[in-house]
Design a protein around this motif. Sequence first.
Motif, short mmCIF file in Angstrom:
data_model
loop_
_atom_site.label_atom_id
_atom_site.label_comp_id
_atom_site.label_asym_id
_atom_site.label_seq_id
_atom_site.Cartn_x
_atom_site.Cartn_y
_atom_site.Cartn_z
N SER A 133 0.85 -1.19 0.00
CA SER A 133 0.00 0.00 0.00
C SER A 133 0.89 1.24 0.00
CB SER A 133 -0.94 -0.01 1.20
OG SER A 133 -0.22 -0.19 2.38
N TYR A 134 0.30 2.38 -0.33
CA TYR A 134 1.01 3.66 -0.37
C TYR A 134 0.95 4.30 1.01
CZ TYR A 134 0.16 3.04 -5.38
OH TYR A 134 0.10 2.55 -6.67
N PRO A 135 1.84 5.20 1.35
CA PRO A 135 3.04 5.57 0.60
C PRO A 135 4.19 4.64 0.94
CG PRO A 135 2.83 6.98 2.53
CD PRO A 135 1.67 6.02 2.58
N GLU A 187 3.71 8.09 -3.46
CA GLU A 187 2.46 8.39 -2.75
C GLU A 187 1.27 7.74 -3.43
OE1 GLU A 187 1.82 10.24 -0.06
OE2 GLU A 187 3.80 11.11 0.34
N GLY A 188 1.44 7.42 -4.72
CA GLY A 188 0.36 6.87 -5.52
C GLY A 188 0.89 6.58 -6.90
N PRO A 189 0.03 6.09 -7.80
CA PRO A 189 0.51 5.63 -9.11
C PRO A 189 0.76 6.73 -10.15
CG PRO A 189 -1.84 5.26 -8.92
CD PRO A 189 -1.40 5.81 -7.60
N GLN A 211 2.73 11.85 -8.23
CA GLN A 211 2.77 11.29 -6.87
C GLN A 211 4.08 10.53 -6.61
OE1 GLN A 211 -1.03 9.20 -7.54
NE2 GLN A 211 -1.71 10.10 -5.61
#
Length: 354
Positions: A133-135, A152-154, A158
């Motif tokens: 999972s992020y981050p 932080e994300g895709p 991010q």
Amino acid sequence: MRVLGVETSCDETAAAVVAEDGAVISDVVRSQVALHAAYGGVVPEIASRDHARAIVPVVREALGRAGLTIADIDGIAVTSRPGLAGALLVGLQAAKGIAWAANKPLVGVDHLVGHLLAVFLRRPTDAALPKASYPFIGLLVSGGHTALYRVEGPALAQIRELGATRDDAAGEAFDKVARRLGLGYPGGPAVDRLAALGDAGRARGIVPAPMAHKGSLEFSFSGIKTAIARHVAGRGGAPSAEEVRDLCAAFQATVVDVLVKKTLRAAQAEGLGRVVVAGGVAANRGLRAGMGAACARRGMELLIPPFASCTDNAAMIAYAGALRLGAGERDGMDLAPATSTALLRVTRKGGGRR
Ligand code: KG4
Ligand code: ZN
């Protein structure tokens, strides 16, 4: 959503079908390693010509293994950067042709983003693996790239580069050292195997620690590679099998040490307790053990994808593309290859003091 991924950025022709939750439905990778081995590295023109021969059968096989036809696919994702321009072009033209003929949406994917998101892939054999999972702090170590990211994300925005190599990539250093020691190409796996049998202490004086930029999150691997090359050239005659093992052990221990230290420093600086290692060098047993022990000592979570997800593959491209398609993003028929990543870079390439 089921997405067909196409990857031809370097020396693997790959196609895969992946769902937007990361489930890998099929995954075909055709390696060109045997074609390039005689030259000790990837020859761009040979790579693009072989991609052109292989791309249609590889895509057919990926669809066939998934038990699907192109009509069942919801979109096409293709590596558009970074990579060898001619090699990328083959995958891009194939993907555009399929998208146009079948009237499906097309998205380009940055290869480095693919590597960083590969930890979310789920193959039938991955059921027991912990979910990512992020981050997280992403350490990307491959033959072409070595860098630390805050993820932080895709989306591109991010993913922030914290530091990268100023010269050779880690895998490139493994390959070059292996070549000097007469271990063939690609040399990473051979060095890994011999390192386990050698005594790093006996060769430590020969291999300098690449900590010149101590406080930074940048890497430099060309000095270690050169020191070993100089040692081998200067000793007169080929090194003994025992000496080769010791040099492999010292080289690997030194590289692993700096990768682990800088990853931990990045995690601390960013206040993150989760680390993901991606790219072909993530297969290295020394790195897995060293990073595992270091993260365990600090109570940090460590995720390293299985080997098939670490080395170049199209499943990671399909997954990253599925997320772009899901966000409503589309690329047009003018999608062009680029040799550099779309991720913002903070590290300048090139030697010298900074
Ligand atoms: O990610 P990858 O398949 O291709 C690139 O995008 O570059 O990484 C290939 C690199 C090669 O340099 C290879 O020598 C290295 O990963 N590699 C290893 C090991 N297995 C592959 N390096 C060290 N130890 C290994 N076990
Ligand atoms: Zn790669």
